[in-house]
Motif scaffolding. Structure first.
Motif, PDB file in Angstrom:
ATOM      1  N   ILE A   1       0.732  -1.233  -0.137  1.00  0.00           N
ATOM      2  CA  ILE A   1       0.078  -0.009   0.014  1.00  0.00           C
ATOM      3  C   ILE A   1       0.910   1.059   0.029  1.00  0.00           C
ATOM      4  O   ILE A   1       0.616   2.016  -0.633  1.00  0.00           O
ATOM      5  CB  ILE A   1      -1.039  -0.013   1.254  1.00  0.00           C
ATOM      6  N   ARG A   2       2.016   1.276   1.096  1.00  0.00           N
ATOM      7  CA  ARG A   2       2.803   2.294   0.880  1.00  0.00           C
ATOM      8  C   ARG A   2       3.551   2.710  -0.514  1.00  0.00           C
ATOM      9  O   ARG A   2       3.453   3.783  -0.890  1.00  0.00           O
ATOM     10  CB  ARG A   2       3.845   2.330   1.968  1.00  0.00           C
ATOM     11  N   ALA A   3       3.864   1.293  -1.148  1.00  0.00           N
ATOM     12  CA  ALA A   3       4.429   1.585  -2.537  1.00  0.00           C
ATOM     13  C   ALA A   3       3.461   2.428  -3.466  1.00  0.00           C
ATOM     14  O   ALA A   3       4.307   2.822  -4.641  1.00  0.00           O
ATOM     15  CB  ALA A   3       5.128   0.188  -2.870  1.00  0.00           C
ATOM     16  N   LEU A   4       2.195   2.331  -3.311  1.00  0.00           N
ATOM     17  CA  LEU A   4       1.442   2.808  -4.324  1.00  0.00           C
ATOM     18  C   LEU A   4       1.774   4.512  -4.622  1.00  0.00           C
ATOM     19  O   LEU A   4       1.546   4.954  -5.730  1.00  0.00           O
ATOM     20  CB  LEU A   4      -0.080   2.904  -3.858  1.00  0.00           C
ATOM     21  N   ARG A   5       2.309   4.965  -3.618  1.00  0.00           N
ATOM     22  CA  ARG A   5       2.834   6.483  -3.718  1.00  0.00           C
ATOM     23  C   ARG A   5       3.906   6.727  -4.690  1.00  0.00           C
ATOM     24  O   ARG A   5       3.881   7.605  -5.628  1.00  0.00           O
ATOM     25  CB  ARG A   5       3.198   7.047  -2.371  1.00  0.00           C
ATOM     26  N   VAL A   6       4.846   5.596  -4.845  1.00  0.00           N
ATOM     27  CA  VAL A   6       6.059   5.676  -5.764  1.00  0.00           C
ATOM     28  C   VAL A   6       5.355   5.438  -7.168  1.00  0.00           C
ATOM     29  O   VAL A   6       5.817   6.287  -8.089  1.00  0.00           O
ATOM     30  CB  VAL A   6       7.060   4.612  -5.363  1.00  0.00           C
ATOM     31  N   LEU A   7       4.794   4.515  -7.334  1.00  0.00           N
ATOM     32  CA  LEU A   7       4.118   4.263  -8.476  1.00  0.00           C
ATOM     33  C   LEU A   7       3.212   5.359  -9.131  1.00  0.00           C
ATOM     34  O   LEU A   7       3.353   5.638 -10.440  1.00  0.00           O
ATOM     35  CB  LEU A   7       3.271   3.055  -8.509  1.00  0.00           C
ATOM     36  N   ALA A   8       2.424   5.755  -8.295  1.00  0.00           N
ATOM     37  CA  ALA A   8       1.522   7.018  -8.656  1.00  0.00           C
ATOM     38  C   ALA A   8       2.308   8.236  -8.924  1.00  0.00           C
ATOM     39  O   ALA A   8       1.769   8.888  -9.712  1.00  0.00           O
ATOM     40  CB  ALA A   8       0.431   7.327  -7.345  1.00  0.00           C
ATOM     41  N   SER A   9       3.409   8.533  -8.262  1.00  0.00           N
ATOM     42  CA  SER A   9       4.243   9.595  -8.799  1.00  0.00           C
ATOM     43  C   SER A   9       4.809   9.394 -10.087  1.00  0.00           C
ATOM     44  O   SER A   9       4.950  10.478 -10.803  1.00  0.00           O
ATOM     45  CB  SER A   9       5.574   9.638  -7.787  1.00  0.00           C
TER      46      SER A   9
ATOM     47  N   TYR B   1      -0.976  18.424 -19.420  1.00  0.00           N
ATOM     48  CA  TYR B   1       0.114  18.915 -18.680  1.00  0.00           C
ATOM     49  C   TYR B   1       0.653  17.904 -17.799  1.00  0.00           C
ATOM     50  O   TYR B   1       0.249  17.733 -16.700  1.00  0.00           O
ATOM     51  CB  TYR B   1      -0.575  20.013 -17.634  1.00  0.00           C
ATOM     52  N   PHE B   2       1.900  17.111 -18.650  1.00  0.00           N
ATOM     53  CA  PHE B   2       2.543  16.290 -17.980  1.00  0.00           C
ATOM     54  C   PHE B   2       3.883  16.394 -18.329  1.00  0.00           C
ATOM     55  O   PHE B   2       4.413  16.263 -19.607  1.00  0.00           O
ATOM     56  CB  PHE B   2       1.979  14.924 -18.460  1.00  0.00           C
ATOM     57  N   ASP B   3       4.815  16.931 -17.566  1.00  0.00           N
ATOM     58  CA  ASP B   3       6.386  16.884 -17.618  1.00  0.00           C
ATOM     59  C   ASP B   3       7.168  16.974 -16.371  1.00  0.00           C
ATOM     60  O   ASP B   3       6.513  16.461 -15.456  1.00  0.00           O
ATOM     61  CB  ASP B   3       6.662  18.478 -18.253  1.00  0.00           C
ATOM     62  N   ASN B   4       8.441  16.737 -16.563  1.00  0.00           N
ATOM     63  CA  ASN B   4       9.250  16.548 -15.431  1.00  0.00           C
ATOM     64  C   ASN B   4       9.829  17.979 -14.927  1.00  0.00           C
ATOM     65  O   ASN B   4      10.762  17.839 -14.126  1.00  0.00           O
ATOM     66  CB  ASN B   4      10.377  15.737 -15.742  1.00  0.00           C
ATOM     67  N   ARG B   5       9.347  19.025 -15.161  1.00  0.00           N
ATOM     68  CA  ARG B   5       9.987  20.183 -14.531  1.00  0.00           C
ATOM     69  C   ARG B   5       9.419  20.246 -13.078  1.00  0.00           C
ATOM     70  O   ARG B   5       8.167  20.091 -12.692  1.00  0.00           O
ATOM     71  CB  ARG B   5       9.278  21.527 -15.251  1.00  0.00           C
ATOM     72  N   GLN B   6      10.506  20.321 -12.355  1.00  0.00           N
ATOM     73  CA  GLN B   6      10.238  20.741 -10.798  1.00  0.00           C
ATOM     74  C   GLN B   6       9.789  19.214 -10.217  1.00  0.00           C
ATOM     75  O   GLN B   6       9.187  19.239  -9.176  1.00  0.00           O
ATOM     76  CB  GLN B   6       9.321  21.686 -10.397  1.00  0.00           C
ATOM     77  N   PHE B   7       9.915  18.156 -10.942  1.00  0.00           N
ATOM     78  CA  PHE B   7       9.451  16.728 -10.430  1.00  0.00           C
ATOM     79  C   PHE B   7      10.585  16.289  -9.533  1.00  0.00           C
ATOM     80  O   PHE B   7      11.578  16.143  -9.750  1.00  0.00           O
ATOM     81  CB  PHE B   7       8.959  15.900 -11.367  1.00  0.00           C
ATOM     82  N   ASP B   8      10.122  16.207  -8.107  1.00  0.00           N
ATOM     83  CA  ASP B   8      10.995  15.381  -7.166  1.00  0.00           C
ATOM     84  C   ASP B   8      10.168  14.384  -6.513  1.00  0.00           C
ATOM     85  O   ASP B   8       9.270  14.353  -5.923  1.00  0.00           O
ATOM     86  CB  ASP B   8      11.020  16.598  -6.041  1.00  0.00           C
ATOM     87  N   PRO B   9      10.818  13.029  -6.768  1.00  0.00           N
ATOM     88  CA  PRO B   9      10.130  11.835  -6.428  1.00  0.00           C
ATOM     89  C   PRO B   9       9.891  11.699  -4.848  1.00  0.00           C
ATOM     90  O   PRO B   9       8.764  11.131  -4.634  1.00  0.00           O
ATOM     91  CB  PRO B   9      10.947  10.821  -6.774  1.00  0.00           C
ATOM     92  N   GLY B  10      10.544  12.329  -4.219  1.00  0.00           N
ATOM     93  CA  GLY B  10      10.548  12.483  -2.726  1.00  0.00           C
ATOM     94  C   GLY B  10       9.522  13.415  -1.999  1.00  0.00           C
ATOM     95  O   GLY B  10       8.961  13.171  -0.889  1.00  0.00           O
ATOM     96  N   ARG B  11       9.039  14.196  -2.919  1.00  0.00           N
ATOM     97  CA  ARG B  11       8.036  15.309  -2.447  1.00  0.00           C
ATOM     98  C   ARG B  11       6.527  15.215  -3.237  1.00  0.00           C
ATOM     99  O   ARG B  11       5.833  16.007  -2.982  1.00  0.00           O
ATOM    100  CB  ARG B  11       8.736  16.799  -2.697  1.00  0.00           C
ATOM    101  N   TRP B  12       6.692  14.292  -4.006  1.00  0.00           N
ATOM    102  CA  TRP B  12       5.303  14.260  -4.807  1.00  0.00           C
ATOM    103  C   TRP B  12       4.115  14.011  -4.078  1.00  0.00           C
ATOM    104  O   TRP B  12       4.536  13.055  -3.000  1.00  0.00           O
ATOM    105  CB  TRP B  12       5.475  13.067  -5.792  1.00  0.00           C
ATOM    106  N   LYS B  13       2.950  14.436  -4.180  1.00  0.00           N
ATOM    107  CA  LYS B  13       1.804  14.515  -3.207  1.00  0.00           C
ATOM    108  C   LYS B  13       0.656  13.998  -4.032  1.00  0.00           C
ATOM    109  O   LYS B  13       0.576  14.462  -5.213  1.00  0.00           O
ATOM    110  CB  LYS B  13       1.638  15.587  -2.487  1.00  0.00           C
ATOM    111  N   SER B  14      -0.275  13.105  -3.439  1.00  0.00           N
ATOM    112  CA  SER B  14      -1.422  12.874  -3.822  1.00  0.00           C
ATOM    113  C   SER B  14      -2.391  13.819  -3.448  1.00  0.00           C
ATOM    114  O   SER B  14      -2.104  14.771  -2.722  1.00  0.00           O
ATOM    115  CB  SER B  14      -1.973  11.433  -3.469  1.00  0.00           C
ATOM    116  N   GLN B  15      -3.628  13.457  -3.573  1.00  0.00           N
ATOM    117  CA  GLN B  15      -4.617  14.445  -3.368  1.00  0.00           C
ATOM    118  C   GLN B  15      -4.880  14.727  -1.837  1.00  0.00           C
ATOM    119  O   GLN B  15      -5.157  15.755  -1.417  1.00  0.00           O
ATOM    120  CB  GLN B  15      -6.097  14.116  -4.095  1.00  0.00           C
ATOM    121  N   LEU B  16      -4.984  13.595  -1.134  1.00  0.00           N
ATOM    122  CA  LEU B  16      -5.199  13.440   0.156  1.00  0.00           C
ATOM    123  C   LEU B  16      -3.751  12.835   0.872  1.00  0.00           C
ATOM    124  O   LEU B  16      -3.362  11.984   0.520  1.00  0.00           O
ATOM    125  CB  LEU B  16      -6.371  12.811   0.633  1.00  0.00           C
TER     126      LEU B  16
END
Length: 549
Positions: free
Chosen positions: A266-274, A365-380
């Motif tokens: 379940i935790r890993a969903l955040r990585v795949l979602a990012s 709108y999908f690009d990698n500008r300012q994309f930080d895998p450690g700081r990516w956030k989902s809606q909630l």
């Protein structure tokens, strides 16, 4: 009995009242994106929004265990891993591509349910969200039920392609998902069931007629040949138990014994979602089904609805802040307030760097500008995603990195994008984003994998494969430090090979732990990976692997 039935309603009314008050305080100061998202959400989503964005965020400081971990910056280990720090198959997750590579055909097939056959489709129900129609249809040949959803007229191909591609990525990674297919049909292919109905925008139930279907299709973009393009989502078979919770287990399920925020799967969903920017990953887009598994009843846990992935928000291009902030991000809000507006948020920098354009209509709108895998956030702000450890992220990033450039190209083909430029840009973005995720999480952990022990005249050698070197995220030579815990045996190496002499091993107990660390790009030593080694008649055997959190 009536009093008992009224308690849940009273509870939700109180939550809704508190939520309205919170909106009145926050929305005038925040972004309008949150308000727009709220309009699209249903009652259950609104309750989940309050629970996660307000209630859980507040009471976490009253839970002493959580408070202690926050003060000490410590996290809890996942509880669904085996002795080799891997996640075994379960009703949440099945190891697929990372364990046994899938072919291009298997990638493109995705979940096992086929697309609706060509021919007559019987419309059994309609759904209307603003000007975005949808239809439940039954394939007259196979009897299978599907939900047809369409792109907006301003963004043809955007959401249908995103759903097809992202659903197959999640399926290949190992999650349970419904099958989604991009299909094309003409209005004469539809037959209206005499009992078909729909609910209009005012909430009234009305009969669905052929004329109404054709009226709704006026808002759907048409192909040059007069056909319509849709995403056909297979309706799953089984007893619907409702969504599953990202933090709590389902009571009464004998196979669901671990609270979900302790599950690495379940935790890993955040990585795949990012990776696919699945900002809409939330409880409302999950489903538990009671099914027959190997002849016995079992609850399978599904992740579903991928229309809000890549550059799509399900109805049009994704706003630039999605992926950078929670729907109500109090931390980002107070940063802006205390900086008096002079602090520029990462998504604002990204928006300016992109000249405030959303790019190609079918890409959004999908690009990698300012994309930080450690700081990516989902809606909630689910606790399961915030509890993600370096070991969890490393495991998930191995899955992401198992997708080759050719794999990604095969997956993008399922979106049936007609613009070659959009297809090329999407492949390049996913490839670059994959590498950023791999580099970040591999360096956060110890990226040694595939350990082997060999014996020779001088003793024993423990060899490993360094994934940082394999994927060209670091240049050789790389320095490593190793030691046997609770002994004086230690050393360094410039290769992922660690020699233990026969004389040293004879002084060690029958079972011991070898701890290894790799030097990072900044010169600091990274986290440990610990090998449990056991003496046997023919040498040493690896009895377990544990990675530092």
């Amino acid at each position: 009995g009536e009093a008992k039935r009224s308690r849940p309603l009273t509870k939700h009314c109180l939550k809704l009242t508190a939520l309205v008050l919170a909106f009145q305080l926050v929305l005038p100061l925040g972004d309008t994106c949150a308000a727009e998202e709220l309009k699209k959400s249903d009652a259950s989503s609104t309750a989940d929004l309050f629970d996660q964005a307000a209630y859980e965020e507040g009471v976490q400081f009253l839970r002493l265990g959580n408070l202690a971990r926050k003060i000490t910056f410590s996290k809890s280990a996942a509880r669904d891993v085996n002795i080799f720090d891997e996640v075994p198959d379960s009703h949440f997750f099945t190891n697929r591509h990372a364990r046994n590579r899938l072919s291009a055909g298997e990638f493109q097939k995705g979940a096992p349910d086929p697309a609706p056959a060509s021919g007559r489709w019987v419309v059994t129900e309609g759904q209307v969200e603003g000007v975005n129609p949808g239809f439940f249809v039954k394939d007259s040949q196979t009897g299978r039920d599907f939900l047809l959803e369409f792109d907006s007229s301003d963004s043809p191909e955007l959401s249908t392609a995103a759903e097809s591609i992202s659903a197959r990525i999640f399926h290949a990674a190992g999650y349970n998902v419904p099958a989604y297919h991009v299909v094309k049909f003409k209005s004469e292919d539809l037959e209206i069931d005499p009992s078909a109905a729909y609910y209009d925008n005012t909430g009234f139930k009305k009969q669905l007629t052929k004329e109404k279907v054709e009226e709704l299709l006026l808002f759907v973009p048409r192909e040059d040949d007069g056909s319509y393009r849709a995403s056909a989502g297979t309706l799953l078979q089984g007893i619907n138990l409702g969504p599953f919770d990202f933090d709590r287990r389902r009571k009464g399920d004998p196979d669901d014994l671990i609270p979900h925020h302790y599950l690495r799967s379940i935790r890993a969903l955040r990585v795949l979602a990012s990776w696919v920017n699945h900002y809409d990953l939330r409880k409302g887009n999950t489903l538990d089904l009671l099914e027959k598994v190997n002849g016995a009843d079992a609850v399978k846990h599904y992740v579903m609805d991928f229309r809000s992935t890549l550059g799509s928000d399900g109805h049009g291009p994704k706003p630039p802040q999605m992926g950078h902030e929670y729907i109500f991000d109090f931390g980002e809000f107070f940063k802006a307030v205390f900086s008096l507006g002079f602090w520029e948020k990462p998504w604002q920098k990204r928006w300016d760097e992109n000249n405030r354009k959303t790019g190609l209509a079918s890409l959004g709108y999908f690009d990698n500008r300012q994309f930080d895998p450690g700081r990516w956030k989902s809606q909630l702000p689910y606790h399961a995603f915030k509890d993600l450890t370096a070991a969890d992220g490393y495991w998930a990033s191995k899955i992401v990195m198992s997708f080759s450039d050719e794999d990604i190209s095969a997956l993008v083909e399922t979106g049936r994008l007609t613009d070659p430029e959009a297809k090329k840009a999407l492949i390049e973005t996913l490839v670059e984003r994959r590498d950023r995720i791999g580099r970040y999480w591999f360096e956060k952990s110890c990226s040694l994998e595939n350990f082997q022990v060999t014996s020779g005249a001088s003793g024993y050698t423990v060899r490993a494969e360094d994934l940082m070197l394999k994927h060209n995220f670091a240049k050789p030579p790389r320095r490593y430090r190793f030691c046997v815990c609770k002994s004086g045996l230690r050393g360094e190496s410039d290769k992922p090979e660690f020699v233990l002499s026969s004389q040293d091993v004879t002084r060690l107990p029958d079972s011991f732990v070898l701890s290894i660390r790799a030097q990072k790009a900044d010169g600091k030593w990274g986290k440990r990976v610990c090998l449990s080694l056991k003496k046997q008649a023919d040498g040493l055997a690896i009895a377990g692997i544990q990675r530092e959190l």
